[in-house]
Design an enzyme around this catalytic site. Structure first.
Site, PDB file in Angstrom:
ATOM      1  N   PRO A 105      -6.367 -45.787 -17.406  1.00 49.16           N
ATOM      2  CG  PRO A 105      -7.258 -43.658 -17.595  1.00 49.16           C
ATOM      3  CD  PRO A 105      -6.302 -44.599 -18.264  1.00 49.16           C
ATOM      4  CG  ASN A 106     -10.726 -45.305 -13.518  1.00 46.74           C
ATOM      5  OD1 ASN A 106     -10.454 -45.175 -12.325  1.00 46.74           O
ATOM      6  ND2 ASN A 106     -10.990 -44.268 -14.285  1.00 46.74           N
TER       7      ASN A 106
ATOM      8  NE  ARG B  66     -18.210 -44.242 -22.268  1.00 45.36           N
ATOM      9  CZ  ARG B  66     -17.520 -44.051 -21.140  1.00 45.36           C
ATOM     10  NH1 ARG B  66     -16.206 -44.161 -21.148  1.00 45.36           N
ATOM     11  NH2 ARG B  66     -18.134 -43.778 -20.001  1.00 45.36           N
TER      12      ARG B  66
ATOM     13  NE  ARG C 100     -15.410 -50.650  -6.204  1.00 43.63           N
ATOM     14  CZ  ARG C 100     -14.491 -49.788  -5.771  1.00 43.63           C
ATOM     15  NH1 ARG C 100     -14.287 -48.677  -6.434  1.00 43.63           N
ATOM     16  NH2 ARG C 100     -13.814 -50.019  -4.675  1.00 43.63           N
TER      17      ARG C 100
ATOM     18  CE1 TYR D 179     -15.836 -50.399 -19.682  1.00 41.94           C
ATOM     19  CE2 TYR D 179     -16.510 -49.654 -17.497  1.00 41.94           C
ATOM     20  CZ  TYR D 179     -16.193 -49.380 -18.815  1.00 41.94           C
ATOM     21  OH  TYR D 179     -16.236 -48.088 -19.269  1.00 41.94           O
TER      22      TYR D 179
ATOM     23  NE  ARG E 126     -19.758 -47.651 -22.664  1.00 43.02           N
ATOM     24  CZ  ARG E 126     -18.829 -47.615 -21.695  1.00 43.02           C
ATOM     25  NH1 ARG E 126     -17.624 -48.117 -21.924  1.00 43.02           N
ATOM     26  NH2 ARG E 126     -19.114 -47.093 -20.522  1.00 43.02           N
TER      27      ARG E 126
ATOM     28  CG  HIS F 255     -12.844 -41.529 -25.349  1.00 41.57           C
ATOM     29  ND1 HIS F 255     -13.035 -42.267 -26.500  1.00 41.57           N
ATOM     30  CD2 HIS F 255     -13.087 -42.395 -24.314  1.00 41.57           C
ATOM     31  CE1 HIS F 255     -13.401 -43.501 -26.175  1.00 41.57           C
ATOM     32  NE2 HIS F 255     -13.431 -43.601 -24.850  1.00 41.57           N
TER      33      HIS F 255
ATOM     34  CG  HIS G 283     -11.618 -49.484 -26.836  1.00 43.65           C
ATOM     35  ND1 HIS G 283     -11.144 -48.668 -25.836  1.00 43.65           N
ATOM     36  CD2 HIS G 283     -11.160 -48.981 -28.005  1.00 43.65           C
ATOM     37  CE1 HIS G 283     -10.442 -47.695 -26.394  1.00 43.65           C
ATOM     38  NE2 HIS G 283     -10.430 -47.868 -27.703  1.00 43.65           N
ATOM     39  CG  LEU G 284     -12.339 -54.464 -21.669  1.00 42.28           C
ATOM     40  CD1 LEU G 284     -12.308 -53.834 -20.292  1.00 42.28           C
ATOM     41  CD2 LEU G 284     -12.152 -55.963 -21.584  1.00 42.28           C
ATOM     42  CB  SER G 285     -17.471 -51.329 -23.835  1.00 44.80           C
ATOM     43  OG  SER G 285     -16.686 -50.143 -23.874  1.00 44.80           O
TER      44      SER G 285
ATOM     45  CD  GLU H 162      -8.181 -47.176 -30.291  1.00 45.08           C
ATOM     46  OE1 GLU H 162      -7.777 -46.810 -31.423  1.00 45.08           O
ATOM     47  OE2 GLU H 162      -9.074 -46.586 -29.667  1.00 45.08           O
TER      48      GLU H 162
ATOM     49  CG  ASP I 247       1.271 -35.625 -30.219  1.00 41.21           C
ATOM     50  OD1 ASP I 247       0.606 -35.862 -31.241  1.00 41.21           O
ATOM     51  OD2 ASP I 247       1.315 -34.497 -29.685  1.00 41.21           O
TER      52      ASP I 247
ATOM     53  CG  ASN J 284      -8.585 -50.546 -23.008  1.00 35.53           C
ATOM     54  OD1 ASN J 284      -8.924 -49.381 -23.249  1.00 35.53           O
ATOM     55  ND2 ASN J 284      -9.418 -51.422 -22.471  1.00 35.53           N
TER      56      ASN J 284
ATOM     57  CB  ALA K 166     -11.027 -42.194 -19.651  1.00 38.00           C
TER      58      ALA K 166
HETATM   59  O1  CA2 Z   1     -14.276 -50.416 -23.320  1.00 34.79           O
HETATM   60  C1  CA2 Z   1     -13.129 -50.109 -22.983  1.00 34.79           C
HETATM   61  O2  CA2 Z   1     -12.194 -50.905 -22.910  1.00 34.79           O
HETATM   62  C2  CA2 Z   1     -12.847 -48.665 -22.555  1.00 34.79           C
HETATM   63  O3  CA2 Z   1     -11.528 -48.330 -22.998  1.00 34.79           O
HETATM   64  C3  CA2 Z   1     -12.939 -48.641 -21.049  1.00 34.79           C
HETATM   65  C4  CA2 Z   1     -12.776 -47.249 -20.456  1.00 34.79           C
HETATM   66  C5  CA2 Z   1     -13.710 -46.261 -21.129  1.00 34.79           C
HETATM   67  O4  CA2 Z   1     -13.459 -44.939 -20.652  1.00 34.79           O
HETATM   68  C6  CA2 Z   1     -13.577 -46.286 -22.641  1.00 34.79           C
HETATM   69  O5  CA2 Z   1     -14.521 -45.387 -23.191  1.00 34.79           O
HETATM   70  C7  CA2 Z   1     -13.810 -47.672 -23.181  1.00 34.79           C
HETATM   71  C8  CA2 Z   1     -13.060 -47.237 -18.964  1.00 34.79           C
HETATM   72  C9  CA2 Z   1     -12.234 -48.213 -18.178  1.00 34.79           C
HETATM   73  C10 CA2 Z   1     -12.703 -48.169 -16.767  1.00 34.79           C
HETATM   74  O6  CA2 Z   1     -12.834 -49.505 -16.304  1.00 34.79           O
HETATM   75  C11 CA2 Z   1     -13.585 -49.703 -15.192  1.00 34.79           C
HETATM   76  C12 CA2 Z   1     -13.675 -51.009 -14.770  1.00 34.79           C
HETATM   77  C13 CA2 Z   1     -14.434 -51.292 -13.673  1.00 34.79           C
HETATM   78  C14 CA2 Z   1     -15.089 -50.302 -13.001  1.00 34.79           C
HETATM   79  C15 CA2 Z   1     -14.990 -49.008 -13.415  1.00 34.79           C
HETATM   80  C16 CA2 Z   1     -14.223 -48.691 -14.517  1.00 34.79           C
END
Ligand code: CA2
Length: 149
Positions: free
Chosen positions: A12-13, A113, A20, A25, A109, A82, A102-104, A100, A89, A76, A79
């Site tokens: 998601p997102n 997370r 954004r 990110y 953080r 977590h 993750h960008l960050s 798996e 499952d 990836n 959210a």
């Molecule tokens: O670091 C990552 O790749 C995450 O999976 C990104 C998730 C976050 O909930 C994880 O803790 C770490 C969030 C992705 C949302 O991406 C956005 C991108 C632009 C603007 C807002 C959200």
């Protein structure tokens, strides 16, 4: 040449990437990441198919239906990393190796997370390298698959 087909799942997102919160990110869009992965996949001799969804059940369906077309998963879960026992499952139920990403760096953080429900059911996790996390994850997954065959 590797015949592998990899399903890349974005949670998601992640469709908002580059539009954004660039301070968190970065400015790379999801389309940029998918294009980079397609190029890397052809260099590695494999194929990638990407799917982004904001819906947990869609991601569960995609994991369940990944085989036999795909031989591995790059995920990836955003959210849902977590929160989602359902995605964990599903990954556990299918016999496909998964990596798996993750960008960050999720461990630098907020505390919520730091825990990943899916980490125990994947081969490994790559976190904190921005878009390069996906490239590193794809390389690791293909290397793993090549060593299985
Ligand atoms: O670091 C990552 O790749 C995450 O999976 C990104 C998730 C976050 O909930 C994880 O803790 C770490 C969030 C992705 C949302 O991406 C956005 C991108 C632009 C603007 C807002 C959200």
């Amino acid at each position: 040449m590797s015949p592998f087909s990899i399903l890349v799942l974005h949670g998601p997102n992640l469709n908002l990437l580059g539009q954004r919160e660039p301070s968190v990110y970065g400015s790379t869009t999801l389309a940029d990441i998918e294009s980079q992965l397609t190029t890397l996949a052809s260099q590695l001799g494999c194929q990638v198919t990407s799917l982004q969804s904001n819906h947990e059940g869609h991601l569960v369906d995609a994991i369940q239906n990944a085989a036999p077309q795909h031989q591995g998963l790059l995920i990836n879960a955003a959210a849902y990393t977590h929160t989602s026992v359902a995605i964990r499952d599903a990954l556990s139920a299918v016999s496909l190796p998964a990596v798996e990403v993750h960008l960050s760096n999720i461990y630098r953080r907020e505390a919520f997370r730091h825990h990943s429900y899916i980490a125990p059911v994947v081969i490994g996790q790559i976190s904190g390298f921005g878009a390069q996390s996906y490239a590193l994850g794809l390389q690791a997954l293909v290397h793993h698959l090549q060593n299985l065959s």
